[in-house]
Design a protein around this motif. Sequence first.
Motif, PDB file in Angstrom:
ATOM      1  N   ASN A  11       0.721  -1.301  -0.025  1.00 25.51           N
ATOM      2  CA  ASN A  11      -0.170  -0.218   0.060  1.00 25.51           C
ATOM      3  C   ASN A  11       0.989   1.297   0.262  1.00 25.51           C
ATOM      4  OD1 ASN A  11      -2.157  -1.371  -0.102  1.00 25.51           O
ATOM      5  ND2 ASN A  11      -2.602  -1.454   1.638  1.00 25.51           N
ATOM      6  N   GLY A  12       2.083   1.088   0.344  1.00 27.89           N
ATOM      7  CA  GLY A  12       3.063   2.350   0.488  1.00 27.89           C
ATOM      8  C   GLY A  12       3.055   2.882  -0.957  1.00 27.89           C
ATOM      9  N   CYS A  13       4.293   4.173  -0.468  1.00 29.58           N
ATOM     10  CA  CYS A  13       4.617   4.588  -2.199  1.00 29.58           C
ATOM     11  C   CYS A  13       5.632   4.277  -2.680  1.00 29.58           C
ATOM     12  CB  CYS A  13       4.400   6.100  -2.219  1.00 29.58           C
ATOM     13  SG  CYS A  13       2.881   6.529  -1.821  1.00 29.58           S
ATOM     14  N   ALA A  14       6.776   3.606  -1.506  1.00 32.23           N
ATOM     15  CA  ALA A  14       8.017   3.647  -1.497  1.00 32.23           C
ATOM     16  C   ALA A  14       8.433   3.163  -3.053  1.00 32.23           C
ATOM     17  CB  ALA A  14       9.309   3.093  -0.611  1.00 32.23           C
ATOM     18  N   GLY A  15       9.579   3.577  -4.109  1.00 29.71           N
ATOM     19  CA  GLY A  15      10.044   2.859  -5.417  1.00 29.71           C
ATOM     20  C   GLY A  15       8.993   2.882  -6.253  1.00 29.71           C
ATOM     21  N   ARG A  16       7.666   3.604  -6.205  1.00 33.94           N
ATOM     22  CA  ARG A  16       6.703   3.678  -6.988  1.00 33.94           C
ATOM     23  C   ARG A  16       7.201   5.252  -7.814  1.00 33.94           C
ATOM     24  NH1 ARG A  16       1.079   2.942  -6.548  1.00 33.94           N
ATOM     25  NH2 ARG A  16       0.786   1.215  -7.847  1.00 33.94           N
ATOM     26  N   VAL A  17       6.580   4.869  -9.727  1.00 39.42           N
ATOM     27  CA  VAL A  17       7.346   5.965  -9.811  1.00 39.42           C
ATOM     28  C   VAL A  17       6.104   6.348 -10.639  1.00 39.42           C
ATOM     29  CG1 VAL A  17       8.017   6.236 -12.159  1.00 39.42           C
ATOM     30  CG2 VAL A  17       9.110   3.823 -11.495  1.00 39.42           C
ATOM     31  N   VAL A  18       6.012   7.761 -10.705  1.00 43.19           N
ATOM     32  CA  VAL A  18       4.988   8.413 -10.490  1.00 43.19           C
ATOM     33  C   VAL A  18       5.548  10.311 -11.055  1.00 43.19           C
ATOM     34  CG1 VAL A  18       3.349  10.415  -9.053  1.00 43.19           C
ATOM     35  CG2 VAL A  18       4.610   8.148  -8.078  1.00 43.19           C
ATOM     36  N   HIS A  20       9.981   7.860  -7.014  1.00 37.81           N
ATOM     37  CA  HIS A  20      10.515   8.352  -8.030  1.00 37.81           C
ATOM     38  C   HIS A  20       9.853   9.225  -8.188  1.00 37.81           C
ATOM     39  CE1 HIS A  20      13.512   5.259  -7.283  1.00 37.81           C
ATOM     40  NE2 HIS A  20      12.694   4.319  -7.329  1.00 37.81           N
ATOM     41  N   VAL A  21       9.727  10.601  -8.223  1.00 37.65           N
ATOM     42  CA  VAL A  21       8.833  12.041  -9.284  1.00 37.65           C
ATOM     43  C   VAL A  21       9.247  12.072 -10.668  1.00 37.65           C
ATOM     44  CG1 VAL A  21       7.788  13.969  -8.655  1.00 37.65           C
ATOM     45  CG2 VAL A  21       7.480  11.993  -6.653  1.00 37.65           C
ATOM     46  N   VAL A  22       8.514  12.373 -11.071  1.00 39.88           N
ATOM     47  CA  VAL A  22       9.150  12.772 -12.653  1.00 39.88           C
ATOM     48  C   VAL A  22       7.566  13.876 -12.763  1.00 39.88           C
ATOM     49  CG1 VAL A  22       9.138  12.450 -15.365  1.00 39.88           C
ATOM     50  CG2 VAL A  22       9.929  10.839 -13.664  1.00 39.88           C
ATOM     51  N   VAL A  23       7.943  15.027 -13.106  1.00 35.30           N
ATOM     52  CA  VAL A  23       7.448  16.098 -12.835  1.00 35.30           C
ATOM     53  C   VAL A  23       7.411  16.559 -14.366  1.00 35.30           C
ATOM     54  CG1 VAL A  23       7.211  17.144 -10.598  1.00 35.30           C
ATOM     55  CG2 VAL A  23       8.692  17.499 -12.330  1.00 35.30           C
ATOM     56  N   VAL A  77      10.354   7.528 -19.257  1.00 36.17           N
ATOM     57  CA  VAL A  77      10.409   7.175 -18.040  1.00 36.17           C
ATOM     58  C   VAL A  77      10.843   5.587 -18.253  1.00 36.17           C
ATOM     59  CG1 VAL A  77       8.620   7.039 -16.366  1.00 36.17           C
ATOM     60  CG2 VAL A  77       8.992   9.231 -17.454  1.00 36.17           C
ATOM     61  N   LEU A  78      10.364   5.387 -18.899  1.00 34.73           N
ATOM     62  CA  LEU A  78      11.254   4.138 -18.925  1.00 34.73           C
ATOM     63  C   LEU A  78      11.993   3.380 -19.397  1.00 34.73           C
ATOM     64  CD1 LEU A  78       7.715   2.401 -21.063  1.00 34.73           C
ATOM     65  CD2 LEU A  78       7.884   2.898 -18.492  1.00 34.73           C
ATOM     66  N   ALA A  79      12.825   4.471 -19.935  1.00 28.74           N
ATOM     67  CA  ALA A  79      14.187   3.417 -19.482  1.00 28.74           C
ATOM     68  C   ALA A  79      15.289   4.577 -18.510  1.00 28.74           C
ATOM     69  CB  ALA A  79      14.719   4.866 -21.307  1.00 28.74           C
ATOM     70  N   ARG A  80      14.364   4.963 -17.539  1.00 28.15           N
ATOM     71  CA  ARG A  80      15.602   5.622 -16.820  1.00 28.15           C
ATOM     72  C   ARG A  80      14.938   4.287 -15.089  1.00 28.15           C
ATOM     73  NH1 ARG A  80      17.225   5.474 -12.364  1.00 28.15           N
ATOM     74  NH2 ARG A  80      18.404   7.601 -11.627  1.00 28.15           N
ATOM     75  N   PHE A  81      13.604   4.188 -15.859  1.00 23.50           N
ATOM     76  CA  PHE A  81      13.323   3.191 -13.903  1.00 23.50           C
ATOM     77  C   PHE A  81      12.006   2.064 -14.707  1.00 23.50           C
ATOM     78  CE2 PHE A  81      12.615   8.288 -13.407  1.00 23.50           C
ATOM     79  CZ  PHE A  81      13.176   7.795 -12.195  1.00 23.50           C
TER      80      PHE A  81
END
Length: 270
Positions: free
Chosen positions: A6-13, A36-39, A76-80
């Motif tokens: 349920n947490g957000c650690a490691g998720r790519v947003v 991991h945040v991408v703005v 995003v996919l290339a990085r994470f």
Amino acid sequence: MTFTGNGCAGRVVVITGGGTGIGAAVAERYAAEGAHVVVVGRRREPLEHVASSVGGRVIVADAADTAAARDAVAQVLARFGRLDVLVANAGGHGFAPVGETDDAAWDQALRANLTTAFVMARECLPALVESKGQIVIVSSLAGLFAGPSVAGYTVGKHALIGLTRTLARDYGKAGVRVNAVCPGWVQTPMADEEMDEFAEQAGLASREDGYAAVTADVPLGRPAAPAEIASIVRFLGSGESSYVTGAVLVADGGAHIVDVPTLAFDHAGM
């Protein structure tokens, strides 16, 4: 690889319109929990300011442009190697009545408020299906009701609710959940500009007086802070909302429950 828990650690947003206001607050909230945040946005300077403060990454792109959106997802996919959450927050434009909205302004309003979410959702879907991820669409109270002289904005925000529901219906079986948030007044830079203009026109002394006036009949009697909306976005874009999809969560301090014709009774002290 499928995300569990349920947490957000490691998720790519990925957050569109991530440079200011609600988008910046969402980035801060997810980053604080180890995501991991991408703005994503069109203006590099505010994006870099947010990314530097939360340890995120910046992609300068027009979310309504298919090629740009596709390239952003590829980056995003290339990085994470994965993508877990899309927060479709980009918006703005459309602040005039229909009779004063020309074709260019209409196109601009729908592009900013609707096409950004549609294009980014479409380009993110393959990765979100793989991760069984979430889309959170930031609509507005204007997605449920009509304010004065905001035709393009109102129509675009209403359409976002339709987009939310059709995505939720079509991709739920693939494990993708899609929900919308409808904030009322939130103290963002865009709202601050509106309050400055409103206060001047209404003969009020300050921006704060403007906010007080527009929330006077709201049960909670105040605008939201961006962080309050970010908490709702984070809930919908996490495993904690695992059985919620196609929902429209209103966060307006209770404005939508007020029976407008009875306001006169309050004002009369009855």
